[in-house]
Design a protein around this motif. Sequence first.
Motif, PDB file in Angstrom:
ATOM      1  N   ARG A  33      -7.602  -3.188   2.581  1.00 63.28           N
ATOM      2  CA  ARG A  33      -7.863  -2.178   1.551  1.00 63.28           C
ATOM      3  C   ARG A  33      -9.365  -2.160   1.265  1.00 63.28           C
ATOM      4  O   ARG A  33      -9.912  -3.101   0.707  1.00 63.28           O
ATOM      5  N   GLY A  52     -10.905   0.232  -0.577  1.00 63.97           N
ATOM      6  CA  GLY A  52     -11.218   0.853  -1.857  1.00 63.97           C
ATOM      7  C   GLY A  52     -10.688   0.099  -3.054  1.00 63.97           C
ATOM      8  O   GLY A  52     -10.386  -1.086  -2.986  1.00 63.97           O
ATOM      9  N   VAL A  53     -10.576   0.798  -4.167  1.00 63.04           N
ATOM     10  CA  VAL A  53     -10.094   0.212  -5.418  1.00 63.04           C
ATOM     11  C   VAL A  53      -8.754   0.830  -5.778  1.00 63.04           C
ATOM     12  O   VAL A  53      -8.340   1.839  -5.225  1.00 63.04           O
ATOM     13  N   SER A  54      -8.063   0.228  -6.733  1.00 61.28           N
ATOM     14  CA  SER A  54      -6.820   0.800  -7.230  1.00 61.28           C
ATOM     15  C   SER A  54      -7.126   1.821  -8.316  1.00 61.28           C
ATOM     16  O   SER A  54      -8.056   1.657  -9.107  1.00 61.28           O
ATOM     17  N   LEU A  55      -6.332   2.882  -8.336  1.00 64.18           N
ATOM     18  CA  LEU A  55      -6.519   3.945  -9.324  1.00 64.18           C
ATOM     19  C   LEU A  55      -5.352   3.951 -10.316  1.00 64.18           C
ATOM     20  O   LEU A  55      -4.244   3.583  -9.972  1.00 64.18           O
ATOM     21  N   SER A 107      -3.796   3.490  -4.798  1.00 64.43           N
ATOM     22  CA  SER A 107      -5.203   3.262  -4.486  1.00 64.43           C
ATOM     23  C   SER A 107      -5.836   4.603  -4.105  1.00 64.43           C
ATOM     24  O   SER A 107      -5.196   5.651  -4.178  1.00 64.43           O
ATOM     25  N   ILE A 108      -7.100   4.567  -3.675  1.00 64.35           N
ATOM     26  CA  ILE A 108      -7.746   5.822  -3.295  1.00 64.35           C
ATOM     27  C   ILE A 108      -7.059   6.412  -2.063  1.00 64.35           C
ATOM     28  O   ILE A 108      -6.468   5.694  -1.261  1.00 64.35           O
ATOM     29  N   ASP A 146      -7.555   4.888   1.397  1.00 57.07           N
ATOM     30  CA  ASP A 146      -6.802   3.695   1.775  1.00 57.07           C
ATOM     31  C   ASP A 146      -5.436   4.064   2.345  1.00 57.07           C
ATOM     32  O   ASP A 146      -4.947   3.433   3.292  1.00 57.07           O
ATOM     33  N   SER A 147      -4.815   5.085   1.787  1.00 62.58           N
ATOM     34  CA  SER A 147      -3.529   5.532   2.310  1.00 62.58           C
ATOM     35  C   SER A 147      -3.683   6.131   3.699  1.00 62.58           C
ATOM     36  O   SER A 147      -2.848   5.924   4.590  1.00 62.58           O
ATOM     37  N   GLY A 175       0.791  -1.231   0.000  1.00 63.47           N
ATOM     38  CA  GLY A 175       0.000   0.000   0.000  1.00 63.47           C
ATOM     39  C   GLY A 175       0.818   1.274   0.000  1.00 63.47           C
ATOM     40  O   GLY A 175       2.013   1.284  -0.247  1.00 63.47           O
TER      41      GLY A 175
END
Length: 535
Positions: A530, A532-535, A199-200, A203-204, A195
Amino acid sequence: MQKKLIKVHPTDNVAVALVNLKAGDVVSFEGEEINILSDTKSKHKIALETFETGARIIMYGVLVGSANNTIKKGDVLTTENVKHQSEKVFGRTETFSWTAPNVDKWKDKTFLGYHREDGQVGTENVWLFFPLVFCENRNIEILKDVFEKELLKQRANPHQMLLRSLVSGAQETEVLPTTSDVFDNIDVKFITHPGGCGSIRQDSESLAKLLAGYVNNPNVAGATVLSLGCQNLQISTFKNALNAINPNLNKPVLIFEQQQMGTVDNMLTAIVKESFEAIKKANEVKRKPAPLSKLRVGLECGGSDGFSGISANPTLGAVSDILTALNGIAILSEFPELCGVEQELVNRCVEDEKGEKFLKLMKTYEKSVIDAGSGFDMNPSPGNIKDGLITDAMKSAGAAKKGGTSPVQDVLDYGEYITKPGLNLLCTPGNDVESTTAMVGSGANVVLFTTGLGTPTGNPIAPIIKVSSNTELAQKMPDIIDIETGAVIRGEKTIEEMADEMLEFIIDVASGKIQTKAKLLNQNDFIPWRRGVSL
Protein backbone atom coordinates in the motif's frame (compact mmCIF):
# COMPACT_ATOMS: atom_id res chain seq x y z
CA MET A 1 43.92 -23.98 8.35
CA GLN A 2 40.59 -22.14 8.14
CA LYS A 3 40.74 -18.61 6.81
CA LYS A 4 39.79 -16.02 9.40
CA LEU A 5 39.24 -12.98 7.18
CA ILE A 6 38.00 -12.45 3.64
CA LYS A 7 38.02 -9.39 1.40
CA VAL A 8 35.11 -9.46 -1.05
CA HIS A 9 36.50 -7.05 -3.68
CA PRO A 10 40.13 -6.08 -4.40
CA THR A 11 39.41 -2.39 -3.72
CA ASP A 12 37.74 -2.99 -0.33
CA ASN A 13 39.31 -1.40 2.75
CA VAL A 14 37.44 -3.69 5.17
CA ALA A 15 37.44 -7.46 5.60
CA VAL A 16 34.77 -9.86 6.88
CA ALA A 17 35.50 -12.05 9.90
CA LEU A 18 34.83 -15.68 9.00
CA VAL A 19 35.22 -16.82 12.63
CA ASN A 20 34.89 -15.19 16.04
CA LEU A 21 37.97 -13.13 16.84
CA LYS A 22 39.19 -11.84 20.21
CA ALA A 23 40.99 -8.63 21.09
CA GLY A 24 44.70 -9.35 20.96
CA ASP A 25 44.47 -11.97 18.19
CA VAL A 26 46.95 -11.54 15.36
CA VAL A 27 45.66 -12.58 11.94
CA SER A 28 47.82 -13.07 8.87
CA PHE A 29 46.03 -11.51 5.92
CA GLU A 30 47.31 -10.59 2.46
CA GLY A 31 50.94 -10.72 3.51
CA GLU A 32 50.66 -8.67 6.69
CA GLU A 33 49.76 -9.15 10.33
CA ILE A 34 46.45 -7.61 11.48
CA ASN A 35 46.24 -6.92 15.22
CA ILE A 36 42.60 -7.41 16.26
CA LEU A 37 41.71 -4.56 18.63
CA SER A 38 38.18 -5.60 19.72
CA ASP A 39 36.24 -8.79 20.21
CA THR A 40 34.66 -9.39 16.80
CA LYS A 41 31.92 -11.87 16.02
CA SER A 42 31.99 -13.75 12.73
CA LYS A 43 30.24 -11.92 9.87
CA HIS A 44 31.29 -8.48 11.18
CA LYS A 45 33.79 -6.18 9.47
CA ILE A 46 37.38 -5.34 10.41
CA ALA A 47 39.11 -2.12 9.28
CA LEU A 48 42.10 -2.87 7.04
CA GLU A 49 43.40 0.67 7.46
CA THR A 50 42.92 3.52 9.92
CA PHE A 51 39.88 5.64 9.06
CA GLU A 52 39.77 9.26 10.13
CA THR A 53 36.40 10.92 10.72
CA GLY A 54 34.52 11.17 7.40
CA ALA A 55 36.73 8.62 5.63
CA ARG A 56 35.04 6.51 2.93
CA ILE A 57 34.42 2.85 3.72
CA ILE A 58 34.48 0.55 0.70
CA MET A 59 33.03 -2.96 0.50
CA TYR A 60 32.00 -5.01 -2.55
CA GLY A 61 33.95 -2.33 -4.43
CA VAL A 62 31.41 0.41 -3.63
CA LEU A 63 30.92 3.10 -0.98
CA VAL A 64 28.94 1.59 1.91
CA GLY A 65 29.49 4.17 4.67
CA SER A 66 31.77 6.72 6.27
CA ALA A 67 33.58 6.87 9.59
CA ASN A 68 31.76 8.68 12.40
CA ASN A 69 35.05 8.97 14.28
CA THR A 70 38.54 7.55 14.09
CA ILE A 71 38.54 3.78 13.50
CA LYS A 72 41.93 2.16 13.94
CA LYS A 73 43.25 -0.58 11.71
CA GLY A 74 42.15 -3.93 13.15
CA ASP A 75 39.09 -2.53 14.92
CA VAL A 76 35.52 -3.71 14.33
CA LEU A 77 32.99 -1.60 12.44
CA THR A 78 29.79 -0.82 14.39
CA THR A 79 26.71 1.36 14.14
CA GLU A 80 28.48 3.76 16.55
CA ASN A 81 31.58 4.35 14.46
CA VAL A 82 30.07 4.04 10.95
CA LYS A 83 27.16 5.80 9.27
CA HIS A 84 25.35 5.05 6.02
CA GLN A 85 26.67 6.78 2.91
CA SER A 86 26.29 5.99 -0.78
CA GLU A 87 27.37 7.51 -4.07
CA LYS A 88 25.16 10.03 -5.88
CA VAL A 89 24.05 8.77 -9.27
CA PHE A 90 22.85 10.91 -12.16
CA GLY A 91 23.02 8.59 -15.15
CA ARG A 92 25.20 6.22 -17.15
CA THR A 93 28.94 6.69 -16.65
CA GLU A 94 30.41 3.90 -18.76
CA THR A 95 29.65 1.46 -21.55
CA PHE A 96 28.71 -2.00 -20.33
CA SER A 97 29.76 -5.30 -21.86
CA TRP A 98 29.00 -8.79 -20.62
CA THR A 99 30.58 -12.17 -21.21
CA ALA A 100 27.85 -14.73 -20.66
CA PRO A 101 28.73 -17.97 -18.85
CA ASN A 102 29.11 -21.14 -20.89
CA VAL A 103 25.70 -22.84 -20.78
CA ASP A 104 26.35 -25.78 -23.12
CA LYS A 105 25.53 -28.32 -20.40
CA TRP A 106 22.19 -26.61 -19.70
CA LYS A 107 20.87 -25.68 -23.14
CA ASP A 108 19.18 -29.05 -23.76
CA LYS A 109 17.93 -29.51 -20.19
CA THR A 110 14.20 -29.38 -19.54
CA PHE A 111 11.77 -29.28 -16.64
CA LEU A 112 8.29 -30.76 -16.46
CA GLY A 113 5.83 -27.88 -16.39
CA TYR A 114 2.24 -26.92 -17.10
CA HIS A 115 1.98 -25.39 -20.57
CA ARG A 116 -0.53 -22.55 -20.91
CA GLU A 117 -2.14 -21.41 -24.15
CA ASP A 118 -0.28 -18.07 -24.12
CA GLY A 119 3.11 -19.82 -24.20
CA GLN A 120 3.92 -19.44 -20.50
CA VAL A 121 4.82 -22.55 -18.51
CA GLY A 122 3.92 -23.09 -14.88
CA THR A 123 5.85 -24.95 -12.23
CA GLU A 124 2.60 -25.49 -10.30
CA ASN A 125 -1.06 -26.05 -11.26
CA VAL A 126 -3.18 -23.97 -8.88
CA TRP A 127 -6.83 -22.99 -8.70
CA LEU A 128 -6.87 -19.68 -6.82
CA PHE A 129 -9.63 -18.14 -4.68
CA PHE A 130 -9.35 -14.45 -3.73
CA PRO A 131 -11.49 -11.40 -2.89
CA LEU A 132 -11.44 -8.00 -4.56
CA VAL A 133 -12.09 -6.40 -1.17
CA PHE A 134 -11.45 -7.26 2.47
CA CYS A 135 -15.23 -7.44 3.12
CA GLU A 136 -15.15 -10.85 1.41
CA ASN A 137 -12.32 -12.28 3.51
CA ARG A 138 -14.73 -14.16 5.77
CA ASN A 139 -16.37 -15.87 2.79
CA ILE A 140 -12.95 -16.80 1.45
CA GLU A 141 -12.11 -18.36 4.84
CA ILE A 142 -15.37 -20.34 4.78
CA LEU A 143 -14.57 -21.63 1.29
CA LYS A 144 -11.04 -22.46 2.37
CA ASP A 145 -12.37 -24.60 5.21
CA VAL A 146 -14.86 -26.34 2.94
CA PHE A 147 -12.49 -27.10 0.06
CA GLU A 148 -9.48 -28.07 2.16
CA LYS A 149 -11.50 -30.52 4.23
CA GLU A 150 -13.23 -32.16 1.28
CA LEU A 151 -10.65 -31.94 -1.51
CA LEU A 152 -7.29 -31.99 0.26
CA LYS A 153 -8.19 -34.32 3.14
CA GLN A 154 -5.69 -32.56 5.37
CA ARG A 155 -4.61 -34.23 8.58
CA ALA A 156 -5.05 -32.43 11.86
CA ASN A 157 -2.22 -30.19 12.98
CA PRO A 158 -0.12 -32.01 15.62
CA HIS A 159 -0.48 -28.99 17.88
CA GLN A 160 -4.23 -29.28 17.52
CA MET A 161 -3.99 -32.89 18.67
CA LEU A 162 -1.82 -31.77 21.61
CA LEU A 163 -4.42 -29.21 22.68
CA ARG A 164 -7.20 -31.77 22.25
CA SER A 165 -5.29 -34.10 24.58
CA LEU A 166 -4.83 -31.32 27.14
CA VAL A 167 -8.53 -30.44 27.02
CA SER A 168 -9.74 -34.03 27.33
CA GLY A 169 -7.06 -35.13 29.79
CA ALA A 170 -6.36 -38.21 27.69
CA GLN A 171 -4.02 -39.05 24.84
CA GLU A 172 -5.88 -38.25 21.62
CA THR A 173 -5.06 -39.88 18.30
CA GLU A 174 -6.19 -38.67 14.93
CA VAL A 175 -8.52 -40.80 12.83
CA LEU A 176 -6.83 -40.69 9.43
CA PRO A 177 -8.97 -40.24 6.32
CA THR A 178 -9.61 -43.42 4.35
CA THR A 179 -9.12 -41.64 1.00
CA SER A 180 -6.37 -39.50 -0.49
CA ASP A 181 -6.81 -36.07 -2.06
CA VAL A 182 -9.75 -35.96 -4.48
CA PHE A 183 -7.59 -34.45 -7.24
CA ASP A 184 -3.96 -35.45 -7.81
CA ASN A 185 -2.90 -32.81 -10.30
CA ILE A 186 -4.07 -29.47 -8.91
CA ASP A 187 -3.70 -27.45 -5.72
CA VAL A 188 -6.45 -25.20 -4.38
CA LYS A 189 -5.19 -22.03 -2.72
CA PHE A 190 -6.78 -19.04 -1.01
CA ILE A 191 -5.74 -15.39 -0.65
CA THR A 192 -7.08 -12.79 1.75
CA HIS A 193 -5.93 -9.18 2.08
CA PRO A 194 -6.90 -5.87 3.79
CA GLY A 195 -7.34 -3.83 0.59
CA GLY A 196 -9.80 -3.00 -2.14
CA CYS A 197 -11.55 -0.10 -0.39
CA GLY A 198 -11.01 2.63 2.18
CA SER A 199 -7.63 3.76 0.86
CA ILE A 200 -6.84 6.03 -2.08
CA ARG A 201 -8.12 4.85 -5.47
CA GLN A 202 -4.56 4.40 -6.70
CA ASP A 203 -4.02 1.66 -4.09
CA SER A 204 -7.10 -0.19 -5.33
CA GLU A 205 -5.90 0.12 -8.92
CA SER A 206 -2.48 -1.17 -7.84
CA LEU A 207 -4.11 -4.12 -6.06
CA ALA A 208 -6.12 -4.85 -9.20
CA LYS A 209 -2.89 -5.10 -11.21
CA LEU A 210 -1.34 -7.39 -8.61
CA LEU A 211 -4.33 -9.74 -8.51
CA ALA A 212 -4.54 -9.72 -12.31
CA GLY A 213 -0.86 -10.71 -12.36
CA TYR A 214 -1.63 -13.67 -10.10
CA VAL A 215 -4.38 -14.84 -12.46
CA ASN A 216 -2.04 -14.44 -15.45
CA ASN A 217 0.85 -16.21 -13.70
CA PRO A 218 1.51 -19.53 -15.49
CA ASN A 219 1.25 -21.40 -12.19
CA VAL A 220 -2.47 -20.56 -12.04
CA ALA A 221 -4.97 -22.69 -13.98
CA GLY A 222 -7.97 -20.52 -13.11
CA ALA A 223 -9.53 -18.45 -10.36
CA THR A 224 -12.65 -17.83 -8.30
CA VAL A 225 -13.04 -14.13 -7.50
CA LEU A 226 -15.36 -12.69 -4.83
CA SER A 227 -16.67 -9.12 -4.93
CA LEU A 228 -18.97 -7.28 -2.54
CA GLY A 229 -20.14 -4.75 -5.12
CA CYS A 230 -19.74 -1.24 -3.71
CA GLN A 231 -15.96 -1.21 -3.12
CA ASN A 232 -13.32 0.93 -4.82
CA LEU A 233 -11.82 -2.09 -6.59
CA GLN A 234 -14.74 -2.70 -8.91
CA ILE A 235 -15.03 -5.83 -11.04
CA SER A 236 -14.57 -3.64 -14.10
CA THR A 237 -11.29 -2.30 -12.65
CA PHE A 238 -10.01 -5.84 -12.14
CA LYS A 239 -11.08 -6.91 -15.64
CA ASN A 240 -9.37 -3.88 -17.18
CA ALA A 241 -6.16 -4.74 -15.33
CA LEU A 242 -6.37 -8.33 -16.52
CA ASN A 243 -6.99 -7.24 -20.11
CA ALA A 244 -4.02 -4.84 -19.96
CA ILE A 245 -1.70 -7.68 -18.95
CA ASN A 246 -3.10 -10.28 -21.32
CA PRO A 247 -5.89 -9.28 -23.72
CA ASN A 248 -6.04 -12.86 -25.03
CA LEU A 249 -6.26 -14.59 -21.66
CA ASN A 250 -8.00 -17.93 -22.04
CA LYS A 251 -8.29 -19.13 -18.45
CA PRO A 252 -11.51 -19.69 -16.52
CA VAL A 253 -12.11 -16.78 -14.13
CA LEU A 254 -15.32 -17.12 -12.11
CA ILE A 255 -16.53 -13.86 -10.56
CA PHE A 256 -19.28 -13.61 -7.92
CA GLU A 257 -20.74 -10.37 -6.53
CA GLN A 258 -22.47 -10.70 -3.17
CA GLN A 259 -24.72 -7.63 -3.43
CA GLN A 260 -26.18 -9.05 -6.65
CA MET A 261 -26.68 -12.58 -5.31
CA GLY A 262 -28.58 -11.98 -2.08
CA THR A 263 -27.81 -14.21 0.87
CA VAL A 264 -24.42 -15.58 1.75
CA ASP A 265 -25.83 -19.09 1.43
CA ASN A 266 -27.00 -18.43 -2.14
CA MET A 267 -23.60 -17.11 -3.15
CA LEU A 268 -21.52 -19.82 -1.46
CA THR A 269 -23.72 -22.56 -2.92
CA ALA A 270 -23.16 -21.20 -6.43
CA ILE A 271 -19.43 -20.76 -5.83
CA VAL A 272 -18.93 -24.30 -4.56
CA LYS A 273 -20.82 -25.88 -7.47
CA GLU A 274 -19.22 -23.85 -10.27
CA SER A 275 -15.72 -23.87 -8.80
CA PHE A 276 -15.76 -27.63 -8.27
CA GLU A 277 -16.56 -28.25 -11.93
CA ALA A 278 -13.83 -25.86 -13.06
CA ILE A 279 -11.27 -27.38 -10.69
CA LYS A 280 -12.15 -30.86 -11.94
CA LYS A 281 -11.42 -29.77 -15.51
CA ALA A 282 -8.18 -27.99 -14.54
CA ASN A 283 -7.00 -31.22 -12.92
CA GLU A 284 -6.78 -32.75 -16.40
CA VAL A 285 -3.74 -30.63 -17.35
CA LYS A 286 -0.53 -32.67 -17.15
CA ARG A 287 3.15 -31.78 -16.87
CA LYS A 288 5.18 -31.80 -20.09
CA PRO A 289 8.85 -31.03 -20.86
CA ALA A 290 9.75 -27.36 -21.25
CA PRO A 291 13.11 -25.64 -21.91
CA LEU A 292 14.81 -23.80 -19.06
CA SER A 293 14.12 -20.55 -20.92
CA LYS A 294 10.55 -20.86 -19.57
CA LEU A 295 11.77 -20.44 -15.98
CA ARG A 296 11.02 -17.03 -14.46
CA VAL A 297 12.94 -16.82 -11.23
CA GLY A 298 12.33 -14.22 -8.53
CA LEU A 299 15.39 -13.30 -6.44
CA GLU A 300 14.72 -12.50 -2.79
CA CYS A 301 16.61 -12.19 0.50
CA GLY A 302 15.25 -11.89 4.02
CA GLY A 303 16.68 -12.24 7.49
CA SER A 304 20.09 -11.58 5.91
CA ASP A 305 23.38 -11.89 7.76
CA GLY A 306 26.97 -10.88 7.15
CA PHE A 307 27.57 -13.98 5.01
CA SER A 308 24.54 -13.53 2.72
CA GLY A 309 26.42 -11.31 0.29
CA ILE A 310 29.40 -13.69 0.20
CA SER A 311 27.80 -17.12 -0.22
CA ALA A 312 24.05 -17.34 -0.84
CA ASN A 313 23.42 -14.15 -2.82
CA PRO A 314 26.35 -14.56 -5.25
CA THR A 315 25.19 -18.15 -5.83
CA LEU A 316 21.79 -16.80 -6.85
CA GLY A 317 23.61 -14.31 -9.05
CA ALA A 318 25.43 -17.13 -10.84
CA VAL A 319 22.13 -18.99 -11.32
CA SER A 320 20.57 -15.76 -12.63
CA ASP A 321 23.38 -15.37 -15.18
CA ILE A 322 22.94 -18.96 -16.40
CA LEU A 323 19.19 -18.53 -16.83
CA THR A 324 19.44 -15.18 -18.59
CA ALA A 325 22.10 -16.65 -20.92
CA LEU A 326 19.52 -19.36 -21.73
CA ASN A 327 16.93 -16.63 -22.52
CA GLY A 328 15.09 -17.20 -19.26
CA ILE A 329 14.02 -14.48 -16.83
CA ALA A 330 15.36 -13.32 -13.47
CA ILE A 331 13.70 -10.63 -11.35
CA LEU A 332 15.63 -8.45 -8.87
CA SER A 333 13.43 -6.34 -6.59
CA GLU A 334 13.62 -4.71 -3.10
CA PHE A 335 14.56 -1.19 -4.24
CA PRO A 336 15.52 0.08 -0.74
CA GLU A 337 18.14 -2.67 -0.80
CA LEU A 338 19.64 -1.42 -4.07
CA CYS A 339 20.61 1.89 -2.45
CA GLY A 340 24.33 2.34 -3.06
CA VAL A 341 24.59 0.13 -6.16
CA GLU A 342 22.48 2.31 -8.46
CA GLN A 343 25.47 3.28 -10.62
CA GLU A 344 26.33 -0.30 -11.50
CA LEU A 345 22.70 -1.11 -12.31
CA VAL A 346 22.22 2.03 -14.42
CA ASN A 347 25.36 1.20 -16.37
CA ARG A 348 24.06 -2.34 -16.93
CA CYS A 349 20.74 -1.15 -18.43
CA VAL A 350 20.57 -2.00 -22.14
CA GLU A 351 18.74 1.27 -22.84
CA ASP A 352 19.31 4.71 -21.32
CA GLU A 353 15.53 4.99 -20.95
CA LYS A 354 15.52 2.00 -18.61
CA GLY A 355 18.28 3.48 -16.48
CA GLU A 356 16.38 6.76 -16.24
CA LYS A 357 13.22 4.92 -15.19
CA PHE A 358 15.13 3.03 -12.51
CA LEU A 359 16.60 6.23 -11.04
CA LYS A 360 13.21 7.97 -11.14
CA LEU A 361 11.54 5.09 -9.31
CA MET A 362 14.33 5.01 -6.72
CA LYS A 363 14.23 8.76 -6.09
CA THR A 364 10.43 8.90 -5.90
CA TYR A 365 10.37 5.98 -3.50
CA GLU A 366 13.10 7.43 -1.28
CA LYS A 367 11.36 10.83 -1.19
CA SER A 368 8.14 9.19 0.01
CA VAL A 369 10.10 7.46 2.77
CA ILE A 370 11.78 10.71 3.81
CA ASP A 371 8.43 12.53 3.76
CA ALA A 372 7.17 9.88 6.18
CA GLY A 373 9.99 10.79 8.59
CA SER A 374 12.35 7.93 7.78
CA GLY A 375 14.90 7.02 5.09
CA PHE A 376 16.49 4.11 3.26
CA ASP A 377 19.26 4.23 5.88
CA MET A 378 16.70 2.82 8.36
CA ASN A 379 16.31 -0.37 6.28
CA PRO A 380 18.68 -2.72 8.17
CA SER A 381 16.70 -4.59 10.84
CA PRO A 382 18.00 -5.31 14.36
CA GLY A 383 18.76 -8.85 13.19
CA ASN A 384 20.73 -7.56 10.18
CA ILE A 385 22.78 -5.25 12.38
CA LYS A 386 23.44 -7.93 14.99
CA ASP A 387 24.89 -10.14 12.26
CA GLY A 388 27.12 -7.56 10.61
CA LEU A 389 24.98 -5.53 8.17
CA ILE A 390 25.36 -2.14 9.83
CA THR A 391 24.44 0.27 6.97
CA ASP A 392 21.83 0.12 4.22
CA ALA A 393 24.49 0.52 1.53
CA MET A 394 26.44 -2.41 3.00
CA LYS A 395 23.29 -4.51 3.06
CA SER A 396 22.37 -3.38 -0.46
CA ALA A 397 25.77 -4.17 -1.95
CA GLY A 398 25.43 -7.75 -0.75
CA ALA A 399 21.74 -8.02 -1.67
CA ALA A 400 22.39 -6.85 -5.25
CA LYS A 401 24.68 -9.85 -5.79
CA LYS A 402 21.49 -11.87 -6.34
CA GLY A 403 21.18 -10.17 -9.74
CA GLY A 404 24.46 -11.52 -11.06
CA THR A 405 26.34 -9.62 -13.75
CA SER A 406 24.06 -9.76 -16.81
CA PRO A 407 22.57 -6.74 -18.62
CA VAL A 408 19.36 -5.22 -17.21
CA GLN A 409 16.80 -5.77 -19.96
CA ASP A 410 13.83 -4.04 -18.35
CA VAL A 411 12.77 -1.93 -15.36
CA LEU A 412 9.24 -2.41 -14.02
CA ASP A 413 7.14 -0.46 -11.58
CA TYR A 414 5.12 -2.36 -8.98
CA GLY A 415 2.31 -4.33 -10.64
CA GLU A 416 3.83 -4.36 -14.13
CA TYR A 417 4.14 -7.80 -15.71
CA ILE A 418 7.41 -9.13 -17.15
CA THR A 419 7.61 -9.33 -20.94
CA LYS A 420 11.35 -9.35 -21.72
CA PRO A 421 13.77 -12.25 -21.26
CA GLY A 422 16.83 -11.51 -19.17
CA LEU A 423 17.32 -9.63 -15.92
CA ASN A 424 14.40 -7.39 -14.87
CA LEU A 425 14.38 -4.83 -12.04
CA LEU A 426 11.03 -4.59 -10.22
CA CYS A 427 10.17 -1.76 -7.83
CA THR A 428 9.06 -3.27 -4.51
CA PRO A 429 9.65 -2.64 -0.81
CA GLY A 430 12.44 -4.47 1.00
CA ASN A 431 9.82 -6.23 3.13
CA ASP A 432 10.23 -9.95 2.41
CA VAL A 433 6.59 -10.88 1.89
CA GLU A 434 5.59 -7.68 0.06
CA SER A 435 8.52 -8.16 -2.31
CA THR A 436 7.91 -11.88 -2.88
CA THR A 437 4.19 -11.21 -3.37
CA ALA A 438 5.02 -8.60 -6.02
CA MET A 439 7.50 -10.74 -7.98
CA VAL A 440 4.99 -13.57 -8.27
CA GLY A 441 2.37 -11.02 -9.35
CA SER A 442 4.76 -9.91 -12.08
CA GLY A 443 5.09 -13.47 -13.40
CA ALA A 444 7.76 -15.33 -11.40
CA ASN A 445 7.00 -19.05 -11.46
CA VAL A 446 9.61 -19.90 -8.81
CA VAL A 447 11.41 -17.78 -6.20
CA LEU A 448 14.88 -18.23 -4.72
CA PHE A 449 14.95 -16.79 -1.20
CA THR A 450 18.23 -16.43 0.70
CA THR A 451 18.43 -16.02 4.45
CA GLY A 452 21.17 -15.99 7.07
CA LEU A 453 18.96 -15.81 10.15
CA GLY A 454 15.94 -17.90 9.08
CA THR A 455 12.70 -16.74 7.44
CA PRO A 456 9.63 -18.99 6.98
CA THR A 457 8.06 -17.14 4.04
CA GLY A 458 6.05 -18.98 1.37
CA ASN A 459 3.62 -18.06 -1.41
CA PRO A 460 0.17 -19.35 -2.42
CA ILE A 461 1.02 -20.12 -6.06
CA ALA A 462 4.81 -20.20 -6.52
CA PRO A 463 7.39 -22.48 -4.89
CA ILE A 464 9.76 -20.56 -2.60
CA ILE A 465 13.19 -22.21 -2.37
CA LYS A 466 14.97 -21.22 0.85
CA VAL A 467 18.74 -20.85 0.65
CA SER A 468 20.78 -20.42 3.84
CA SER A 469 24.04 -18.47 3.78
CA ASN A 470 25.59 -20.67 6.46
CA THR A 471 25.55 -24.27 7.59
CA GLU A 472 24.64 -23.51 11.22
CA LEU A 473 21.24 -22.12 10.18
CA ALA A 474 20.47 -25.13 7.99
CA GLN A 475 21.22 -27.42 10.93
CA LYS A 476 19.22 -25.35 13.41
CA MET A 477 16.14 -24.80 11.18
CA PRO A 478 16.05 -27.76 8.78
CA ASP A 479 12.27 -27.48 8.48
CA ILE A 480 12.51 -24.21 6.49
CA ILE A 481 15.84 -24.49 4.62
CA ASP A 482 16.01 -26.25 1.23
CA ILE A 483 19.64 -25.58 0.26
CA GLU A 484 22.62 -24.29 2.24
CA THR A 485 25.71 -22.56 0.89
CA GLY A 486 28.01 -22.76 3.91
CA ALA A 487 30.51 -24.77 1.87
CA VAL A 488 31.32 -21.55 -0.01
CA ILE A 489 32.28 -19.83 3.27
CA ARG A 490 34.50 -22.77 4.24
CA GLY A 491 36.18 -22.75 0.82
CA GLU A 492 34.96 -26.27 0.01
CA LYS A 493 32.94 -25.23 -3.05
CA THR A 494 33.12 -22.40 -5.54
CA ILE A 495 30.18 -20.14 -6.32
CA GLU A 496 29.95 -21.81 -9.75
CA GLU A 497 29.82 -25.32 -8.26
CA MET A 498 27.17 -24.23 -5.79
CA ALA A 499 25.14 -22.60 -8.59
CA ASP A 500 25.16 -25.82 -10.61
CA GLU A 501 23.78 -27.74 -7.61
CA MET A 502 21.15 -25.08 -7.06
CA LEU A 503 19.97 -25.09 -10.67
CA GLU A 504 19.57 -28.87 -10.59
CA PHE A 505 17.48 -28.44 -7.43
CA ILE A 506 15.37 -25.74 -9.11
CA ILE A 507 14.68 -28.06 -12.04
CA ASP A 508 13.47 -30.79 -9.67
CA VAL A 509 11.22 -28.33 -7.81
CA ALA A 510 9.88 -26.88 -11.07
CA SER A 511 9.14 -30.43 -12.26
CA GLY A 512 7.21 -31.32 -9.11
CA LYS A 513 9.79 -33.91 -8.05
CA ILE A 514 10.70 -32.04 -4.86
CA GLN A 515 8.36 -30.06 -2.61
CA THR A 516 9.87 -27.01 -0.96
CA LYS A 517 9.91 -26.75 2.81
CA ALA A 518 7.58 -23.73 2.59
CA LYS A 519 5.03 -25.85 0.72
CA LEU A 520 5.33 -28.69 3.20
CA LEU A 521 4.63 -26.16 5.97
CA ASN A 522 1.65 -24.84 3.97
CA GLN A 523 3.17 -21.35 4.14
CA ASN A 524 1.03 -19.12 1.89
CA ASP A 525 1.98 -15.49 2.54
CA PHE A 526 0.44 -12.64 0.54
CA ILE A 527 0.87 -8.95 1.40
CA PRO A 528 0.11 -6.23 -1.17
CA TRP A 529 2.12 -3.00 -1.02
CA ARG A 530 0.00 0.00 0.00
CA ARG A 531 1.74 3.14 -1.21
CA GLY A 532 -0.95 5.58 -0.10
CA VAL A 533 -2.92 6.45 3.01
CA SER A 534 -6.31 5.36 4.31
CA LEU A 535 -9.25 7.65 3.66
